[in-house]
Design an enzyme around this catalytic site. Structure first.
Site, mmCIF file in Angstrom:
data_model
loop_
_atom_site.group_PDB
_atom_site.id
_atom_site.type_symbol
_atom_site.label_atom_id
_atom_site.label_comp_id
_atom_site.label_asym_id
_atom_site.label_seq_id
_atom_site.Cartn_x
_atom_site.Cartn_y
_atom_site.Cartn_z
ATOM 1 C CE LYS A 102 -55.287 9.549 -34.391
ATOM 2 N NZ LYS A 102 -54.955 8.222 -34.236
ATOM 3 C CB SER A 138 -53.700 1.555 -31.900
ATOM 4 O OG SER A 138 -52.818 2.764 -31.970
ATOM 5 N NE ARG A 144 -50.107 11.555 -33.116
ATOM 6 C CZ ARG A 144 -51.036 11.292 -32.587
ATOM 7 N NH1 ARG A 144 -51.673 10.054 -32.447
ATOM 8 N NH2 ARG A 144 -51.697 12.216 -31.817
#
Length: 439
Positions: free
Chosen positions: A143, A114, A45
């Site tokens: 996040k 997700s 990622r």
């Protein structure tokens, strides 16, 4: 290639910004260290790389994961996953639909999705997802705009679907044990691996913790399912402290012996029998009368108190699964109380040290109630503080005396085994509604 639960235990999600560049020259070096430490699957990622740079790196990492025989997943980018021959892709709620990704990558591809609630989880499963990533399990620095998903919701997601679920978001060495009972297949971690100076060492520690969490979950699930029938329609649970939540009885059995041993005195078994039922002040007076100790009874009593405080503040452990039991009761919406025959400040010390204080709504003592546990007054006070009635409460106790009192007062009871009550365990089991052995 399809996924199995074991391959999801330690899910390493890359983040090149977190990696110590002095220790690991490339992201590939960091990923290899994670794999050597026990990572069972890797997700690439990297959102700040160009498409070409991402593809080049993905191909090299695919060679690496191929050598070690573990899957490589690409975050979001289905086209890149196909181009680098990755084993699969992970899709967010705003990404490509599962069916479309499957058409591009083929039936053998691993597709994760997700899911933040049961509805999203069921839909992803119906569409053909192979696993789910659910969270954020804890507050995360990755996040900034994401709040933690209640662990109760995480467990509901796990139990609603047949495919495995990975907990993601803020998982670390410090909080992973809080996932006991959630039924996750594993954890997806970023900083807990890639932000560590020694990635291989950190991943080894994390791997051991995951295996321990999964083993505890299996045992805890059996325990919780055993208790569920008693909890139906209830609003609160009440725990005794010593012998039920904490393993303090060994300390109480040896306190006086340890004390007089400081003066070179080694008592016989008769001494043990004589002091076994005494209060601290009674034991202090008895010791002063029986032995040549250069202190007053009051000084001996104060020494006892200091020894007890030291043990409660620093040493006395929770009984196995006590932490998980209290936390899950609280997360499932029950009021939680502690009712102790001991001094209330000692219970508070243990609860603060073990991180359970925030899960307890009220702590009451026999002193506060004005009666010993020969009377239900302490239980009734706890119920009043929780604003529930006795018929809405389940009591967890370890002693026969307390069990008689609770049952006579109409409470539903769960007997918790403790060695100090082993001689009366058969009688306890005869009168209680359920019994458990926490080991």
């Amino acid at each position: 290639m399809k996924i199995n639960k074991e391959q999801l235990q330690v899910y390493a999600v890359t983040d090149r910004k977190s990696v110590n560049k002095k220790r690991y020259a490339t992201l590939i070096d960091a990923v290899e260290a994670a794999i050597k430490g026990g990572a069972t699957i890797v997700q690439l990622r990297e959102k700040e790389l160009s498409e070409d740079a991402f593809l080049a790196e993905a191909k090299e990492i695919k060679k690496l994961t191929g050598r070690y025989g573990i899957p490589l997943i690409i975050n979001d980018n289905v086209a890149l996953a196909k181009a680098c021959h990755a084993d699969g892709v992970h899709l967010g709620q705003g990404d490509m639909q599962v069916e479309e990704a499957r058409a591009i990558l083929g039936d053998a591809a691993i597709i994760g999705v997700s899911a933040h609630n049961v509805e999203e989880a069921l839909l992803a499963e119906k569409q053909g997802a192979d696993y789910l990533g659910s969270g954020s399990a804890f507050v995360t620095t990755t996040k900034q705009d994401v709040t933690a998903l209640p662990l109760k919701t995480l467990r509901e997601i796990c139990r609603a679907v047949q495919i495995p679920v990975v907990a993601i978001g803020g998982v670390s060495a410090e909080n992973i044990n809080q996932l006991v009972g959630c039924d996750v297949a594993g954890v997806a971690v970023v900083s807990a691996i890639f932000a560590q100076d020694e990635i291989e060492t950190a991943t080894k520690k994390l791997t051991a913790q995951v295996k321990d969490m999964l083993a505890k979950t299996e045992t805890f699930d059996a325990l919780y399912q055993k208790l569920m029938p008693l909890l139906q329609g209830k609003k609160g649970v009440l725990f005794d402290m010593d012998g039920t939540l904490i393993d303090s009885m060994p300390m109480w059995r040896t306190l006086d012996v340890e004390y007089i041993g400081r003066y070179g005195i080694h008592p016989d078994m008769e001494f043990h029998h004589q002091v076994a039922t005494m209060t601290l002040i009674q034991a202090a007076n008895f010791i002063k009368e029986q032995f040549d100790i250069p202190k007053t009874s009051e000084e001996i009593f104060n020494d006892f108190q200091n020894m007890v405080i030291e043990e409660y503040r620093n040493t006395i452990p929770l009984k196995p699964y006590a932490r998980e039991l209290v936390k899950w009761m609280k997360r499932d919406g029950y009021k939680v109380a502690v009712a102790t025959a001991n001094e209330i400040h000692l219970s508070e010390m243990v609860l603060e040290r073990t991180g359970l204080m925030a899960d307890v709504d009220t702590i009451v003592s026999c002193t506060m109630a004005g009666a010993s546990k020969e009377s239900p007054a302490v239980y009734e006070l706890a119920c009043a503080n929780m604003r529930i009635t006795p018929v809405e409460c389940v009591i967890f106790e370890d002693s026969l005396r307390a069990m008689y009192t609770a049952k006579k007062a109409g409470f539903v009871t769960v007997a918790v085994y403790d060695d100090v009550a082993k001689d009366s365990w058969e009688e306890i089991c005869r009168i209680t509604d359920e019994q458990v052995v926490l080991e």
